[in-house]
Scaffold this motif. Structure first.
Motif, mmCIF file in Angstrom:
data_model
loop_
_atom_site.group_PDB
_atom_site.id
_atom_site.type_symbol
_atom_site.label_atom_id
_atom_site.label_comp_id
_atom_site.label_asym_id
_atom_site.label_seq_id
_atom_site.Cartn_x
_atom_site.Cartn_y
_atom_site.Cartn_z
ATOM 1 N N LEU A 41 0.859 -1.181 0.000
ATOM 2 C CA LEU A 41 0.000 0.000 0.000
ATOM 3 C C LEU A 41 0.895 1.231 0.000
ATOM 4 C CD1 LEU A 41 -2.865 -0.860 2.545
ATOM 5 C CD2 LEU A 41 -2.903 -1.000 0.042
ATOM 6 N N LEU A 42 0.912 1.942 -1.130
ATOM 7 C CA LEU A 42 1.815 3.075 -1.293
ATOM 8 C C LEU A 42 1.003 4.331 -1.554
ATOM 9 C CD1 LEU A 42 4.349 1.296 -3.674
ATOM 10 C CD2 LEU A 42 4.441 1.441 -1.177
ATOM 11 N N ALA A 54 -3.035 7.136 -3.554
ATOM 12 C CA ALA A 54 -2.879 5.816 -2.950
ATOM 13 C C ALA A 54 -2.960 4.744 -4.025
ATOM 14 C CB ALA A 54 -3.959 5.575 -1.893
ATOM 15 N N GLY A 55 -2.208 3.682 -3.820
ATOM 16 C CA GLY A 55 -2.250 2.589 -4.780
ATOM 17 C C GLY A 55 -1.917 1.262 -4.130
ATOM 18 N N LEU A 56 -2.675 0.251 -4.508
ATOM 19 C CA LEU A 56 -2.373 -1.120 -4.117
ATOM 20 C C LEU A 56 -1.537 -1.740 -5.229
ATOM 21 C CD1 LEU A 56 -2.637 -3.843 -2.656
ATOM 22 C CD2 LEU A 56 -4.930 -4.059 -3.609
ATOM 23 N N PHE A 57 -0.341 -2.181 -4.887
ATOM 24 C CA PHE A 57 0.550 -2.840 -5.836
ATOM 25 C C PHE A 57 0.788 -4.272 -5.383
ATOM 26 C CE2 PHE A 57 1.324 1.567 -6.614
ATOM 27 C CZ PHE A 57 1.801 1.686 -7.916
ATOM 28 N N ASN A 86 3.968 13.469 -11.264
ATOM 29 C CA ASN A 86 5.432 13.424 -11.329
ATOM 30 C C ASN A 86 6.025 12.938 -10.011
ATOM 31 O OD1 ASN A 86 6.957 14.341 -13.822
ATOM 32 N ND2 ASN A 86 5.423 15.965 -13.716
ATOM 33 N N PHE A 87 5.541 13.499 -8.927
ATOM 34 C CA PHE A 87 6.100 13.150 -7.617
ATOM 35 C C PHE A 87 5.820 11.683 -7.279
ATOM 36 C CE2 PHE A 87 5.875 12.700 -2.998
ATOM 37 C CZ PHE A 87 7.125 13.188 -2.641
ATOM 38 N N PHE A 88 4.584 11.232 -7.506
ATOM 39 C CA PHE A 88 4.225 9.856 -7.163
ATOM 40 C C PHE A 88 5.095 8.865 -7.926
ATOM 41 C CE2 PHE A 88 2.126 5.832 -7.390
ATOM 42 C CZ PHE A 88 1.451 5.688 -6.180
ATOM 43 N N LEU A 92 7.890 6.355 -6.748
ATOM 44 C CA LEU A 92 7.616 4.928 -6.917
ATOM 45 C C LEU A 92 8.830 4.211 -7.503
ATOM 46 C CD1 LEU A 92 5.617 2.521 -6.937
ATOM 47 C CD2 LEU A 92 4.925 3.266 -9.231
ATOM 48 N N THR A 93 9.499 4.816 -8.468
ATOM 49 C CA THR A 93 10.679 4.199 -9.071
ATOM 50 C C THR A 93 11.748 3.935 -8.026
ATOM 51 O OG1 THR A 93 10.242 5.226 -11.222
ATOM 52 C CG2 THR A 93 12.502 4.500 -10.788
ATOM 53 N N SER A 94 11.979 4.886 -7.161
ATOM 54 C CA SER A 94 12.972 4.701 -6.089
ATOM 55 C C SER A 94 12.575 3.547 -5.175
ATOM 56 C CB SER A 94 13.106 5.990 -5.273
ATOM 57 O OG SER A 94 13.549 7.053 -6.082
#
Length: 414
Positions: A41-42, A54-57, A86-88, A92-94
């Protein structure tokens, strides 16, 4: 802003308050985390510590040593806020690099076009800035595809807008044949019940008939049991059935009424043998009598051969605060004259209205509106209920470990 792991409570609150797909839910997270331990949960919080994205991955193994991440119909955020986007996704990549991610897939729940049931665009949404932004961040847009895919969610959905409409208005806006079929199911005594999970086999038997009819293979029975367990009270199997003994009783009552009416007309004709009105009534009632007798004979024969209770059609539904989703279904083609599928849809549309849910989602169509489309019959069925077609933005894929991803694609292992 800060990119953080958010709690299930925070995620539930945000996805309840913001339009989101049922897969982006706390119920799905808890199921995935409990059974597979593969969910993340990010989110993003603003300076007031409020969740604004918010996102469920989920994660899965890829090329043995790496992980593949996927946010189904997510993440959930204001995609018009390009600074937030852009920020999200930079953050997320990091995060993904720290978790040995090979690549990540997204299919945001974002409309590209709203179309009528014939495919004509009613309203278009300009997503070029968003697509360009995501591509600048390394996400490749996989295009505006048509048809069903084994690797992606349906990009085209058939949706009925219920907002501000009464049951009477919804019926009025359906086409004539659909309204008539719904009415006939009520005349025949077709009913709908909820199947307990222990009776999933009754649903699955009908589902297999649909697979055989349409020549596809989707899931096995345990999958549908797991789906019910995962979404607990928000998933259910509904079965349309008919009790032929009740139907036979109603037919017998109707027959007696018609015979009484016929006797009255015949008496009137004895007094006025040239009355056109009475002659017309005599013809109409005679036709109804003959039809009812045939139905009685057919019903008695069916009881003898198939039993008193017929399972007509069944479907699995999931709902959240935003939509009722009609996911998978099946029916017995032998019993098509009872039109169980129409009764199922109408009862669940009424269910949505009763629970204050504004969208009834018939789910996927191919997006091919030609007469020879593989789902032409399905599209016509959904069109009859006055559903529109929503075309979504599609999939985005970003390699996180570019070298390994390129190798995996080259050797056909992804």
């Amino acid at each position: 802003m800060q990119f953080v792991k958010i709690t299930p409570d925070e995620f539930e609150k945000f996805t309840t308050e913001n339009f989101s797909h049922y897969t982006q839910s706390r119920l799905n997270y808890e199921h995935l985390e409990h059974d597979y331990n593969n969910a993340h949960l990010l989110g993003v919080k603003d300076d007031n510590d409020e969740v604004i994205a918010a996102g469920l991955f989920t994660e899965a193994r890829a090329l043995k040593y790496f992980k593949y991440f996927y946010s189904q119909r997510g993440p959930v955020l204001d995609y018009n806020n390009i600074a937030l986007v852009n920020f999200f996704f930079k953050s997320l990549t990091s995060y993904l690099k720290k978790h040995n991610c090979l690549y990540v897939r997204l299919d945001p729940y974002i409309l590209e076009n709203l179309r009528n049931a014939d495919g004509e665009i009613v309203k278009s949404y300009d997503n070029r800035i968003l697509i360009n932004t995501l591509e600048s961040l390394g996400y490749k847009h996989e295009g505006f595809t048509v048809g069903y895919s084994k690797t992606s969610q349906a990009r085209w959905l058939s949706v009925l807008d219920l907002q501000g409409k009464s049951e009477k208005q919804l019926l009025k806006e359906m086409d004539y044949q659909t309204r008539r079929n719904i009415k006939r199911t009520e005349e025949m005594g077709v009913d709908v019940c909820t199947l307990p999970i222990e009776e999933t086999d009754r649903f699955f038997k009908l589902f297999k008939m649909a697979e055989e009819k349409h020549g596809f293979s989707f899931r096995d029975e345990p999958y549908f049991e797991e789906l019910q367990q995962a979404y607990k009270g928000n998933a259910s199997l509904r079965l349309a059935y008919v009790d032929l003994t009740k139907y036979l009783s109603n037919l017998t009552t109707k027959l007696n009424t018609l015979q009484t009416q016929l006797s009255e007309v015949e008496s009137a004709l004895e007094e006025s043998p040239n009355s056109k009105k009475q002659k017309t009534k005599h013809t109409q009632i005679t036709q109804q009598l003959n039809s009812t007798r045939r139905k009685i004979d057919d019903t008695e024969n069916t009881i003898k051969s198939d039993g008193e209770i017929l399972d007509l059609a069944a479907a699995i539904y999931i709902y959240n605060d935003h939509e009722v989703y009609y996911l998978s279904s099946g029916s017995n083609p032998k019993y098509n004259p009872y039109m169980g599928a129409y009764k199922l849809q109408w009862e669940m549309i009424k269910f949505a209205k009763a629970h204050g849910i504004d969208r009834y989602n018939f789910y996927g169509v191919t997006g091919d509106f030609s007469e020879d489309a593989e789902d032409a019959g399905v599209q016509q069925f959904k069109k009859g209920f006055n559903a529109d077609v929503e075309e979504y933005i599609g999939d985005f894929v970003k390699p996180i470990n570019t070298a390994a991803y390129t190798l995996g694609k080259a050797i056909g292992k992804l």
